[in-house]
Design a protein around this motif. Sequence first.
Motif, PDB file in Angstrom:
ATOM      1  N   MET A  37       2.827   1.937  -3.251  1.00 43.51           N
ATOM      2  CA  MET A  37       1.589   1.914  -4.458  1.00 43.51           C
ATOM      3  C   MET A  37       1.162   3.553  -4.553  1.00 43.51           C
ATOM      4  O   MET A  37       0.956   4.512  -5.140  1.00 43.51           O
ATOM      5  CB  MET A  37       0.765   1.218  -4.551  1.00 43.51           C
ATOM      6  CG  MET A  37       0.711  -0.241  -5.399  1.00 43.51           C
ATOM      7  SD  MET A  37       1.620  -0.097  -7.023  1.00 43.51           S
ATOM      8  CE  MET A  37       0.003   0.540  -7.614  1.00 43.51           C
ATOM      9  N   ASN A  38       1.323   3.822  -3.156  1.00 40.61           N
ATOM     10  CA  ASN A  38       0.696   5.346  -2.927  1.00 40.61           C
ATOM     11  C   ASN A  38       1.994   6.173  -3.408  1.00 40.61           C
ATOM     12  O   ASN A  38       1.453   6.989  -3.435  1.00 40.61           O
ATOM     13  CB  ASN A  38       0.008   5.436  -1.327  1.00 40.61           C
ATOM     14  CG  ASN A  38      -1.350   5.097  -1.315  1.00 40.61           C
ATOM     15  OD1 ASN A  38      -2.004   4.014  -1.774  1.00 40.61           O
ATOM     16  ND2 ASN A  38      -1.615   4.769   0.178  1.00 40.61           N
ATOM     17  N   ALA A  42       0.600  -1.644   0.115  1.00 39.08           N
ATOM     18  CA  ALA A  42       0.412  -0.204   0.533  1.00 39.08           C
ATOM     19  C   ALA A  42       0.616   1.221   0.040  1.00 39.08           C
ATOM     20  O   ALA A  42       0.756   2.396  -0.950  1.00 39.08           O
ATOM     21  CB  ALA A  42      -0.946   0.150   1.119  1.00 39.08           C
ATOM     22  N   PHE A  43       1.922   1.191   0.942  1.00 40.80           N
ATOM     23  CA  PHE A  43       2.556   2.589   0.774  1.00 40.80           C
ATOM     24  C   PHE A  43       3.550   3.063  -0.565  1.00 40.80           C
ATOM     25  O   PHE A  43       3.509   3.716  -0.801  1.00 40.80           O
ATOM     26  CB  PHE A  43       3.637   2.487   2.646  1.00 40.80           C
ATOM     27  CG  PHE A  43       2.801   2.554   3.643  1.00 40.80           C
ATOM     28  CD1 PHE A  43       1.869   3.877   3.722  1.00 40.80           C
ATOM     29  CD2 PHE A  43       3.185   1.886   4.645  1.00 40.80           C
ATOM     30  CE1 PHE A  43       1.191   4.044   5.032  1.00 40.80           C
ATOM     31  CE2 PHE A  43       2.050   1.919   5.457  1.00 40.80           C
ATOM     32  CZ  PHE A  43       1.555   3.259   5.578  1.00 40.80           C
ATOM     33  N   ASP A  71       2.150   5.816  -6.860  1.00 33.47           N
ATOM     34  CA  ASP A  71       0.786   7.228  -7.340  1.00 33.47           C
ATOM     35  C   ASP A  71       1.425   8.719  -7.796  1.00 33.47           C
ATOM     36  O   ASP A  71       1.434   9.117  -8.721  1.00 33.47           O
ATOM     37  CB  ASP A  71      -0.104   7.284  -6.697  1.00 33.47           C
ATOM     38  CG  ASP A  71      -1.488   6.088  -6.910  1.00 33.47           C
ATOM     39  OD1 ASP A  71      -0.664   5.179  -7.590  1.00 33.47           O
ATOM     40  OD2 ASP A  71      -2.074   5.926  -6.268  1.00 33.47           O
TER      41      ASP A  71
END
Lengths: 668, 93
Positions: B78-79, B75-76, B82
């Motif tokens: 990918m964020n 999650a971290f 982004d």
Amino acid sequence: MANGKSSFLDNLGKIYLMYTGGFILFVIALGFGEKMGMSNAAIGYTYMGITIGLYALIGISSRTAKVSEYYVAGRSVPALFNGMATGSDWMSAASFIGMAGTIFGLGYDGLAYVMGWTGGYVLLAVFLGPYLRKFGQYTIPDFLGARYGGSAARTIGIIAAIIASFTYLIAQVTGVGIIMSRFLGIDFQIGVFVGLAGILVCSMLGGMKAVTWTQVAQYIILILAYLVPVTVMSYNTTGIPVSEVMYGQVLQKIDAKEKAINADPKEIEVMGLWKVESEKIAADMKDVPAALAAKNQALEDKLAALPVDAPAADREAIQKSIAALPKNPTEATEKWKAAKAAADGKSKPIKPYLEPFARLDMLNMLALTFCLMVGTAGLPHILMRYYTVPSVKQARISVGWSLFFIFLLYFTAPAYAAFARNEVLSNVVGLPIASLPAWMANWAKVGLVSFKDLNADGILQFYELTIGADAIVLATPEIAGLPYVVSGLVAAGGLAAALSTADGLLLTISNSLSHDLYYKMINPNASILKRLTISRVLLVVVALISAYVATFKLTIIVELVAWAFSIAAASFFPALVMGIWDKRANKAGALTGMWLGFSMCLFYMIGSRFYGLNWFGVKTISSGLFGIPLGFITIYIVSRLTAPPSHELQEFVESVRIPRGSAQTHAE
Amino acid sequence: MKELQEVSKETRNLYWKKNIRLTIFTMVIWFIVTYVCAFFVKELNNIVILGFPFGYYMAAQGSLIVFVWLIFNYAFKMNKYDKEFGVEEEEEK
């Protein structure tokens, strides 16, 4: 109203902290009440009344008339809280009450459930969760309909969602009934319907919004209830109240005890007696109808031979045994087969608790882990939860929080099992039957524990004792010498686990019918009011049907729940994943893939369960092992043999793959 | 789907490749801690830490810890990607 809503969302942390503190104070107050002489029944009723009252309060104050709030909680649930809600949505009565008992019984092999039910979230996190949030509609069939153009894919989605969710729902409703009847002493049927009222009041008025906020509340109660008893037990046994770390020492003790038991001549004598029992059953099974008739006749003769002035209790006991006989040869075969397997198990030395693959072979253990993982990532009531967060970014984090909150319980389950097993081996086995601890008698009354002095030496041997899987978590407070108020807390936790899962499932089923079937396929022009009214009516109808089915207490339900995972894994997972990850996947591929995966899974389930089908020795519970790859391969091949999806659909896939633009799907 | 006009195709492809690499990394670790550890459980059980045979521990708790870490790590990262590729979401309201 808008103001009220945002102030609630801004203060979520504070509100739930106060709630947690208030609940702890309530438990402490009840503890004082018990000291002052409050009866067990009164404690039970107070727990059930207060917790269900709390859930109802949250449910009613979250009522809504907005479609996006009813279906996806207004997409305003922060990652952390969605994680908690997913945690209780996910952890069912079986996880809460049964998981530790399964590990207790299966040892290492039981850990397939622990890994399977957590590892699935990794699949969900990288393959589905964030993309579904970007897509941002209301249900899982919505995605299938949008991606694979039209009603056919949506229809398969609806059917699979209902089959997987409904069996699961019945199990939860049954769980509610059992907990209610056991702790309140009311009738099972009444328990089911009282529980049902508790479920409906949470979901009917506020849909997903209400379910989300009650699930968070339920999570807090269930995790407290799970951790308290085992922490005390760890303190009692090892002097350090961190069960998750300290049970390592206990594992070594268990190993030593098991070796001692296997060498004890008295234990060996009991094993011999079980061998005789097994041979007896084998003889009966050579000609089932004749053996059944003979047993019936023997009891009838005994009844007839009773003197006229014999006590009524004797007569009733014999009549009861007659009633307990299998009704027909088919039932007798099933029952005796199970009895023989149990007797065979008890006729051999204990297989070491820590030994891998002693009860399930390696292939089956790994296959089961795999099916549970993929099923977890394919169950619609879980996937749906990731529609409720505000953004893709939060969806990713939220899967992490979900697993973290689930992890707290699953990480502790092996400790529960180890402490309980150590207690049984060290402090129960070898005691004179006359002076067994009180908790055993209590749970023997409801049939969760049973023991019989087979070799009549007045001492309890290991194989003279049978402990039901559910007894481990339920009896731990008493084993640890905790007051009844903690037993009540555990019951309240079990109830929270069952209710929260039931809420999520009920909503999935009724939304599939009201949103996917009615609104999307039958009447796309329906007004908002009409849609929501239909949703609510369906919710009540589905709930009543499930309660009605639950009252039959069908034994097959437990098995069907395990099947639901393989069904979800084989039907949903490949089509969803390919829909995002393979731009070339098209309608023809997805439809054939879903049907073939689903049918193959069902074929192996029914074949292996009832007709002796056996491929590589894979057990029924892992039927998805064949359906899942078949689904993927079929979608891949058929899609490439047919025309590629339209330009618009390919663009749709491109857009799902990047977070930007998710705000478009924010508003209704 | 105006986001497809906002972000060029090349950028999207690069972003997707990064994503695939991270996904493969995640799946490899996932596979090792569950299936490889279970396959070699008997060998691993010869190592005992704090009373826990290591193979048993991986199935009971070790793999779970790694799963939680894997998801947050994914999650971290990918964020972060982004933002790096400019495909992040508009401000949340």
